[in-house]
Design a protein around this motif. Sequence first.
Motif, PDB file in Angstrom:
ATOM      1  N   GLN A   1      31.585  19.233  64.343  1.00 44.48           N
ATOM      2  CA  GLN A   1      32.522  18.621  63.417  1.00 44.48           C
ATOM      3  C   GLN A   1      33.868  19.312  63.595  1.00 44.48           C
ATOM      4  O   GLN A   1      33.946  20.537  63.678  1.00 44.48           O
ATOM      5  N   VAL A   2      34.915  18.522  63.682  1.00 50.74           N
ATOM      6  CA  VAL A   2      36.256  19.028  63.946  1.00 50.74           C
ATOM      7  C   VAL A   2      37.154  18.700  62.752  1.00 50.74           C
ATOM      8  O   VAL A   2      37.129  17.582  62.236  1.00 50.74           O
ATOM      9  N   VAL A   3      37.934  19.672  62.327  1.00 52.69           N
ATOM     10  CA  VAL A   3      38.867  19.478  61.218  1.00 52.69           C
ATOM     11  C   VAL A   3      40.223  20.050  61.623  1.00 52.69           C
ATOM     12  O   VAL A   3      40.325  21.224  61.977  1.00 52.69           O
ATOM     13  N   ALA A   4      41.226  19.204  61.588  1.00 52.68           N
ATOM     14  CA  ALA A   4      42.601  19.651  61.810  1.00 52.68           C
ATOM     15  C   ALA A   4      43.442  19.136  60.651  1.00 52.68           C
ATOM     16  O   ALA A   4      43.194  18.057  60.126  1.00 52.68           O
TER      17      ALA A   4
ATOM     18  N   THR B   1      31.422  23.727  62.141  1.00 51.69           N
ATOM     19  CA  THR B   1      32.661  23.063  61.758  1.00 51.69           C
ATOM     20  C   THR B   1      33.814  23.833  62.386  1.00 51.69           C
ATOM     21  O   THR B   1      34.030  25.008  62.068  1.00 51.69           O
ATOM     22  N   VAL B   2      34.533  23.191  63.285  1.00 51.91           N
ATOM     23  CA  VAL B   2      35.658  23.814  63.980  1.00 51.91           C
ATOM     24  C   VAL B   2      36.939  23.482  63.217  1.00 51.91           C
ATOM     25  O   VAL B   2      37.299  22.313  63.070  1.00 51.91           O
ATOM     26  N   VAL B   3      37.606  24.501  62.719  1.00 49.67           N
ATOM     27  CA  VAL B   3      38.835  24.330  61.937  1.00 49.67           C
ATOM     28  C   VAL B   3      40.015  24.817  62.759  1.00 49.67           C
ATOM     29  O   VAL B   3      40.038  25.964  63.216  1.00 49.67           O
ATOM     30  N   PHE B   4      41.006  23.933  62.935  1.00 48.71           N
ATOM     31  CA  PHE B   4      42.175  24.247  63.744  1.00 48.71           C
ATOM     32  C   PHE B   4      43.355  24.648  62.857  1.00 48.71           C
ATOM     33  O   PHE B   4      43.670  23.967  61.880  1.00 48.71           O
ATOM     34  N   GLU B   5      44.019  25.745  63.219  1.00 48.69           N
ATOM     35  CA  GLU B   5      45.258  26.174  62.582  1.00 48.69           C
ATOM     36  C   GLU B   5      46.360  26.153  63.641  1.00 48.69           C
ATOM     37  O   GLU B   5      46.297  26.873  64.633  1.00 48.69           O
ATOM     38  N   SER B   6      47.372  25.316  63.404  1.00 46.78           N
ATOM     39  CA  SER B   6      48.451  25.186  64.380  1.00 46.78           C
ATOM     40  C   SER B   6      49.467  26.316  64.237  1.00 46.78           C
ATOM     41  O   SER B   6      49.408  27.111  63.295  1.00 46.78           O
ATOM     42  N   GLY B   7      50.401  26.357  65.186  1.00 47.74           N
ATOM     43  CA  GLY B   7      51.409  27.400  65.183  1.00 47.74           C
ATOM     44  C   GLY B   7      52.481  27.180  64.122  1.00 47.74           C
ATOM     45  O   GLY B   7      52.460  26.194  63.373  1.00 47.74           O
TER      46      GLY B   7
ATOM     47  N   PRO C   1      30.205  25.694  56.080  1.00 47.51           N
ATOM     48  CA  PRO C   1      30.088  26.682  57.160  1.00 47.51           C
ATOM     49  C   PRO C   1      28.751  26.505  57.862  1.00 47.51           C
ATOM     50  O   PRO C   1      27.897  25.772  57.353  1.00 47.51           O
ATOM     51  N   PRO C   2      28.575  27.137  59.010  1.00 44.50           N
ATOM     52  CA  PRO C   2      29.457  28.147  59.620  1.00 44.50           C
ATOM     53  C   PRO C   2      30.684  27.522  60.285  1.00 44.50           C
ATOM     54  O   PRO C   2      30.611  26.449  60.860  1.00 44.50           O
ATOM     55  N   PHE C   3      31.807  28.261  60.201  1.00 44.04           N
ATOM     56  CA  PHE C   3      33.066  27.797  60.758  1.00 44.04           C
ATOM     57  C   PHE C   3      33.380  28.497  62.084  1.00 44.04           C
ATOM     58  O   PHE C   3      33.120  29.685  62.248  1.00 44.04           O
ATOM     59  N   ILE C   4      33.937  27.717  62.997  1.00 51.46           N
ATOM     60  CA  ILE C   4      34.573  28.261  64.199  1.00 51.46           C
ATOM     61  C   ILE C   4      36.068  28.056  63.973  1.00 51.46           C
ATOM     62  O   ILE C   4      36.532  26.919  63.857  1.00 51.46           O
ATOM     63  N   LEU C   5      36.822  29.131  63.876  1.00 49.31           N
ATOM     64  CA  LEU C   5      38.245  29.051  63.574  1.00 49.31           C
ATOM     65  C   LEU C   5      39.064  29.125  64.858  1.00 49.31           C
ATOM     66  O   LEU C   5      38.829  29.999  65.701  1.00 49.31           O
ATOM     67  N   VAL C   6      40.006  28.198  65.010  1.00 48.91           N
ATOM     68  CA  VAL C   6      40.863  28.158  66.195  1.00 48.91           C
ATOM     69  C   VAL C   6      42.308  28.268  65.733  1.00 48.91           C
ATOM     70  O   VAL C   6      42.779  27.440  64.945  1.00 48.91           O
ATOM     71  N   GLY C   7      43.026  29.285  66.198  1.00 50.65           N
ATOM     72  CA  GLY C   7      44.396  29.479  65.766  1.00 50.65           C
ATOM     73  C   GLY C   7      45.346  29.659  66.930  1.00 50.65           C
ATOM     74  O   GLY C   7      45.084  30.458  67.832  1.00 50.65           O
ATOM     75  N   HIS C   8      46.442  28.912  66.909  1.00 51.95           N
ATOM     76  CA  HIS C   8      47.483  29.064  67.921  1.00 51.95           C
ATOM     77  C   HIS C   8      48.674  29.799  67.327  1.00 51.95           C
ATOM     78  O   HIS C   8      49.092  29.512  66.201  1.00 51.95           O
ATOM     79  N   SER C   9      49.220  30.769  68.058  1.00 48.79           N
ATOM     80  CA  SER C   9      50.431  31.475  67.671  1.00 48.79           C
ATOM     81  C   SER C   9      50.304  32.029  66.250  1.00 48.79           C
ATOM     82  O   SER C   9      49.390  32.800  65.964  1.00 48.79           O
ATOM     83  N   TYR C  10      51.177  31.614  65.333  1.00 53.52           N
ATOM     84  CA  TYR C  10      51.112  32.066  63.938  1.00 53.52           C
ATOM     85  C   TYR C  10      49.768  31.707  63.299  1.00 53.52           C
ATOM     86  O   TYR C  10      49.288  32.412  62.405  1.00 53.52           O
ATOM     87  N   GLY C  11      49.148  30.648  63.766  1.00 51.53           N
ATOM     88  CA  GLY C  11      47.827  30.278  63.255  1.00 51.53           C
ATOM     89  C   GLY C  11      46.792  31.364  63.467  1.00 51.53           C
ATOM     90  O   GLY C  11      45.790  31.426  62.750  1.00 51.53           O
ATOM     91  N   GLY C  12      47.034  32.250  64.454  1.00 51.73           N
ATOM     92  CA  GLY C  12      46.136  33.380  64.660  1.00 51.73           C
ATOM     93  C   GLY C  12      46.132  34.322  63.470  1.00 51.73           C
ATOM     94  O   GLY C  12      45.096  34.872  63.099  1.00 51.73           O
ATOM     95  N   PHE C  13      47.315  34.535  62.867  1.00 47.44           N
ATOM     96  CA  PHE C  13      47.379  35.351  61.652  1.00 47.44           C
ATOM     97  C   PHE C  13      46.536  34.726  60.544  1.00 47.44           C
ATOM     98  O   PHE C  13      45.829  35.419  59.801  1.00 47.44           O
ATOM     99  N   LEU C  14      46.618  33.405  60.425  1.00 43.92           N
ATOM    100  CA  LEU C  14      45.941  32.711  59.327  1.00 43.92           C
ATOM    101  C   LEU C  14      44.420  32.745  59.470  1.00 43.92           C
ATOM    102  O   LEU C  14      43.705  32.979  58.489  1.00 43.92           O
ATOM    103  N   ILE C  15      43.911  32.551  60.678  1.00 45.37           N
ATOM    104  CA  ILE C  15      42.453  32.575  60.820  1.00 45.37           C
ATOM    105  C   ILE C  15      41.922  33.996  60.669  1.00 45.37           C
ATOM    106  O   ILE C  15      40.785  34.192  60.210  1.00 45.37           O
ATOM    107  N   ARG C  16      42.739  34.982  61.025  1.00 46.75           N
ATOM    108  CA  ARG C  16      42.316  36.373  60.792  1.00 46.75           C
ATOM    109  C   ARG C  16      42.201  36.652  59.295  1.00 46.75           C
ATOM    110  O   ARG C  16      41.240  37.297  58.842  1.00 46.75           O
ATOM    111  N   ASP C  17      43.163  36.164  58.523  1.00 46.24           N
ATOM    112  CA  ASP C  17      43.125  36.389  57.084  1.00 46.24           C
ATOM    113  C   ASP C  17      41.920  35.691  56.456  1.00 46.24           C
ATOM    114  O   ASP C  17      41.206  36.280  55.641  1.00 46.24           O
ATOM    115  N   PHE C  18      41.673  34.449  56.857  1.00 47.17           N
ATOM    116  CA  PHE C  18      40.524  33.721  56.307  1.00 47.17           C
ATOM    117  C   PHE C  18      39.218  34.408  56.683  1.00 47.17           C
ATOM    118  O   PHE C  18      38.315  34.566  55.847  1.00 47.17           O
ATOM    119  N   ALA C  19      39.097  34.818  57.949  1.00 49.06           N
ATOM    120  CA  ALA C  19      37.854  35.457  58.408  1.00 49.06           C
ATOM    121  C   ALA C  19      37.606  36.771  57.692  1.00 49.06           C
ATOM    122  O   ALA C  19      36.459  37.111  57.371  1.00 49.06           O
TER     123      ALA C  19
END
Length: 417
Positions: free
Chosen positions: A75-78, A49-55, A114-132
Motif C-alpha cells: 500500500q502506497v501513501v503520498a 504501508t509505504v509513506v512518502f515524504e517529499s522534499g 502499520p508497519p510503515f516503510i517511510l521514504v523521505g527525500h531531502s528535507y523529508g528525511g528529517f521528517l521521517i526520522r522524527d516520526f520514526a
Amino acid sequence: MPFKRTFGAATIAITLFSAMPAHANEAADMISVAGHQVNMVKMGAGPYTVVFESGFGTDLSAWRHVAPAVAKSAQVVAYSRAGLGKSQARPGERTIRANTTDLERMIAAAQLRPPFILVGHSYGGFLIRDFAARHPAQVAGMVFVDASDERIETELRKIDPARTAQDAKLSEGYTPPKYKAELKYVQGILDSGKLPAAGPLPDVPVAVLTSSMKHEKPEFFLHSPEGMKIWRSLHESFFRQFSTGTHTVTANAGHNIHMEQPQLVIAAIEQVIAMAADQEKRKQHAAARAALFGELDRTTAMLKNGRDAEAAKVVADAISASKFGEAEVNRIGYELLGKRRQPQVAEVVFKANVQNHAQSDNALDSYGEVLLGANKPAEAIVQFQKAIAIAEKLGKSERTLSGYRSSLAKAEQALAR
C-alpha cells in the motif's frame, strides 16, 4: 538540501499527482485532517504501508515516477504537506514537529495501518526520522533519498565559512516568499548542526541513496568536489548506525534521484520491504522458539516426578503450537541434549518428532541416537532399523545408509554387553 536543486523541481513545474496512471485501488482525494484539507493519494495493497515524504516545498507529485511501481506489492501513501499543492495551509510555524504531528493525524484520519516503510527525500528525511523516533514500534524500514543532514553546513564551514554562508544566501534567494519562514527555521537547524531530538531511531532495515554527481561549474559550494565529498561522508556516517541495509551512491543523478533515476528508488524500497519481511520472520521464529523452550522447561519437573504422560502431552502441544517442521524440532532436540543439558526432555522431544514424522529416516535415526545415549539399546535398535528401511525405500545415498548401519551396529553391541 541543497534548496536550489529542490526548488528547481518544485517551482519550475509542480504537477498534480493525477499524472500517475490509474490504479484499481487508487483513491486520490482531499481528506479532512484536524479540520484542514489534505491532498493524499492511497493506492495498492500489501502487508506494508509505504509513506512518502517529499522534499522542502515539494508536493506529492514528486513521487509520480516511483509510487505506482511500489504499489504493485505494497500500500502506497503520498500526500502534500500543509500549504503545498492542493493541501490547505495551516496557521503557525511549520516546524519538524508540526509537520510530523500533521502526519500522525493524517495516518489516523486515513486509518492507515502499520508497519510503515517511510521514504523521505531531502528535507523529508528529517521528517521521517522524527516520526520514526516518536513511533519506533510502527516503523519497519526507512529509505533516505539524498536526504538532508543537519551537519552539512557545520562541516562545510570548517573548510570555507564564506562560501558556506553564500550558499545560505543563494538558497534564500531561490526560495519563493511563501516558503521563507519555514526556510528560516530549517536554516537554524543547519546553523546549529543539530536536529531537534525526538529520541533514538529504531534499528530497522534502511536504504540510503546519495547523489555524487559532478558539477562542471558549481554555483553552490556544496556542489564543489570538496562539498560533495563531505555530503557523501555524512551519508555514510548516518548509515553506519543501522545494522541492516544498503547504501547506494550514484553519479548519474542529482539531488532529485527519484525523478532522474526512479528505478534506484523503487529498487531500494523493494529491498527494504524484503529485508523488513525477513526480519519479521526472524522475530516470529525467535518468539516461537522462546515460547517452545518455555513449555519444554516446564516438563523437567514432571519427568523427575514420573509424570511422563503429562510431559509428553505438554511437549506435543508445544511443538504443534510452534508450527516448526521436522528439521527444526530435530535441531531443538540436539540443543536440549548439548548446550541446555536436558537429556530427559530431549528424549521426549525426539519421540514426539518421530510420532509426527513417522516416515522421516532422519527423525528415526536421531531418536535412536538419544535412546542409545540413554542406555536403551533395544529401543534404539528398533528406531535404527526403521530408519534404514525407509532410507532404502527412498533411495538415500550409501553414505547416509552407512551412517545408519553404523549406529545400528553400536546399539547391537551395547545390547550384547
